[in-house]
Design an enzyme around this catalytic site. Sequence first.
Site, PDB file in Angstrom:
ATOM      1  CG  ASP A  30      52.938  37.987  40.100  1.00 49.85           C
ATOM      2  OD1 ASP A  30      53.482  37.188  39.315  1.00 49.85           O
ATOM      3  OD2 ASP A  30      51.740  37.919  40.407  1.00 49.85           O
ATOM      4  CB  SER A  40      49.451  38.380  34.707  1.00 57.85           C
ATOM      5  OG  SER A  40      48.217  37.981  35.226  1.00 57.85           O
ATOM      6  CG  ASP A  75      45.764  40.741  33.970  1.00 60.24           C
ATOM      7  OD1 ASP A  75      44.609  40.528  34.432  1.00 60.24           O
ATOM      8  OD2 ASP A  75      46.796  40.389  34.565  1.00 60.24           O
ATOM      9  CG  HIS A  76      44.041  37.406  32.467  1.00 63.05           C
ATOM     10  ND1 HIS A  76      43.554  36.723  33.544  1.00 63.05           N
ATOM     11  CD2 HIS A  76      45.325  37.731  32.759  1.00 63.05           C
ATOM     12  CE1 HIS A  76      44.510  36.612  34.450  1.00 63.05           C
ATOM     13  NE2 HIS A  76      45.600  37.229  34.013  1.00 63.05           N
ATOM     14  CG  ASP A 131      46.249  39.785  37.587  1.00 62.79           C
ATOM     15  OD1 ASP A 131      45.702  38.809  37.025  1.00 62.79           O
ATOM     16  OD2 ASP A 131      47.467  40.022  37.460  1.00 62.79           O
ATOM     17  CG  ASP A 140      45.278  35.844  38.456  1.00 64.21           C
ATOM     18  OD1 ASP A 140      44.703  35.357  37.468  1.00 64.21           O
ATOM     19  OD2 ASP A 140      46.417  35.475  38.829  1.00 64.21           O
TER      20      ASP A 140
HETATM   21 ZN    ZN Z   1      46.544  34.370  36.777  1.00 64.20          ZN
END
Ligand code: ZN
Length: 593
Positions: free
Chosen positions: A194, A143, A385-386, A95, A342
């Site tokens: 989450d 996310s 995811d990013h 993440d 993340d």
């Molecule tokens: Zn984030």
Amino acid sequence: MPEPLLSNRPSSELSNDRDIAEEDALLTGQPTDKSAPTARSRSWRVWREIGLFVWAVLATALVVILAVVYQKSVDKPSGSPRPSGKRNLIFMVSDGMGPTSLSLTRSYKQFENGLPFSEQLVIDQHLIGQSRTRSSSSLITDSAAGATAFSCGMKSYNGAISVTPDHEPCGTVLEAAKKAGYMTGLVVTTRITDATPACFAAHVNNRLEEDLIAQQMVGEYPLGRVVDLMFGGGRCHFLANGTDGSCRADDRDIVAVAKKNGFNYLDSRKSFDDLKGGKNIKFPILGLFAETDIPYEIDRRNENDIYPSLHEMAEAAMIALSEATKASEKGFFLMIEGSRIDHAGHHNDPAAQVHEVLAYDKAIDSVLNFLENDSTQGVMVSTSDHETGGLATARQLHATYPEYVWYPGPLANASHSAERLDLEYQKFMFSAPDASPDKITDFVKSSISEGLGIEDMSSDEVTNLVKDPSTALYQYADMISRRSQSGWSTHGHSAADVNIYSSDPKAAMPLVGNHENTEVGDFLREYLGVDVDAVTKELKEKGVKLMGADGVGWMGPVPEAGQRLDGQTHLASYGGDYRKRHLNHGRGCDCGH
Ligand SMILES: [Zn+2]
Ligand SMILES: *[C@@H]1O[C@H](CO)[C@@H](O)[C@H](O)[C@H]1NC(C)=O
Ligand SMILES: *[C@@H]1O[C@H](CO)[C@@H](O)[C@H](O)[C@H]1NC(C)=O
Ligand SMILES: *[C@@H]1O[C@H](CO)[C@@H](O)[C@H](O)[C@H]1NC(C)=O
């Protein structure tokens, strides 16, 4: 005279055919044909021509056969990615990890261990492609929309937990896998409620509804229980309000609901150790090892007696799922997330980040070892995811043209995350509300030197921490970032493309190259050969009957337009935002991850 083999070369130095033939002989190692024709050589010629004819026929046949075989081997991975027979799929999510997180961590690892520049991370050796990450509502995804692309294979809005932009549920690969007879698992270091884990086993209109997500994940939703194994944090959403360590708004005991649905429940390091690395697991199992997130690896490594690590949880899950599916025709689907890479990006904390990425790399290594040893075929696919933080391994600190450097040293000297130092500082202020400025200054100075390993702190840095404890987290992280010359462009996410990795580029052929994140979702369902659309249909049919007394559907309230995680289906557009000052920007990261 045979045709020269290399007839189109320049002939400036060689003036006649004979010379050319001789040169061919030198180049090819074949003798030249110099002698004049005789009767014997004429009959030899006849045989030679027959021989050449047969050879030509055979060679043509061989070329045809090779072409067919080659075509088949090319067709197999891209044309029909679905293998036959029993198989396992391990999907890993890093993440918020962008490509720069890897150069940061790789250089850090080399620095810390005195390794040569050629030394790679484990994950580096398995790169196969890149994923484009935008959501339906923004060029920068969160996310929730990111994981919905993986779980449903569909673009949705930021904040969507496996629901479409028009607020219908979309069936997930995990749900479909369960229906098809696979066993299923989720292993994370954040709250199990989450966005990323939630997207595989819940359907909620707004990711902030983590209480509702907890209920759904233990089976209180249209499909009943679909997850066989969950390891992670987030216990507080499962405990009734008023009880110790609860963060639920209501007084429902979701641990009791889980137990009623058959789950074996664990909440401690000791009970995790009793699983004997996965050899002693009874399914289904719910292990919640932290109230909220499991601490950052940089802090957790000193608290190994309280929290299991990502790779330990992953190994236990793989071994247990493999054993439990031994006699089955179907294998398992397991999602493993390095969740807090993340968070380190949100906090702009490079020291915390490198330890998160190294922990993920260790989990990758565990998964590769497992796949190599397990008798069932399987594949690991890993992606993000990013990107988070807009991380740069460069930072211009002054107006003068910068030198081309960044320094891993300050990351190596930090022994704690900025998050942990902030927490200790808040605790100190809470326990000693009347502390004198000198006492606070002493506390702050020692947290900087002991926690961050920084001895050259400026008086401004100390004064600002004393003056504004509410932004201490960002201040601590910034001290490390500046000294290492790590750059950040945001406390949020960015639109950078992220990497895709696999244990087996052939099995994961459809993901080689640059792809939309939804294609990762397509691959997951195709590899397993499961029917996600049938799950969508079932969710819609069964869900219609599940309207709550308050008129809110089973997927919870739709976020209001204009809310941070809004449900707009068109792309967000520029509205003069650069002038707006957000007065209520608080401490830490309470934003939507
Ligand atoms: Zn984030
Ligand atoms: C606990 O939840 C109940 C409803 O389930 C609610 O009535 C009560 O006010 C809550 N208590 C607190 C302290 O939030
Ligand atoms: C894989 O097998 C080797 C050799 O039997 C063993 O040493 C190793 O521990 C195994 N690894 C895993 C992850 O099971
Ligand atoms: C790291 O800590 C060591 C020992 O305290 C110190 O000598 C060194 O200068 C520090 N390095 C950095 C980059 O701060």
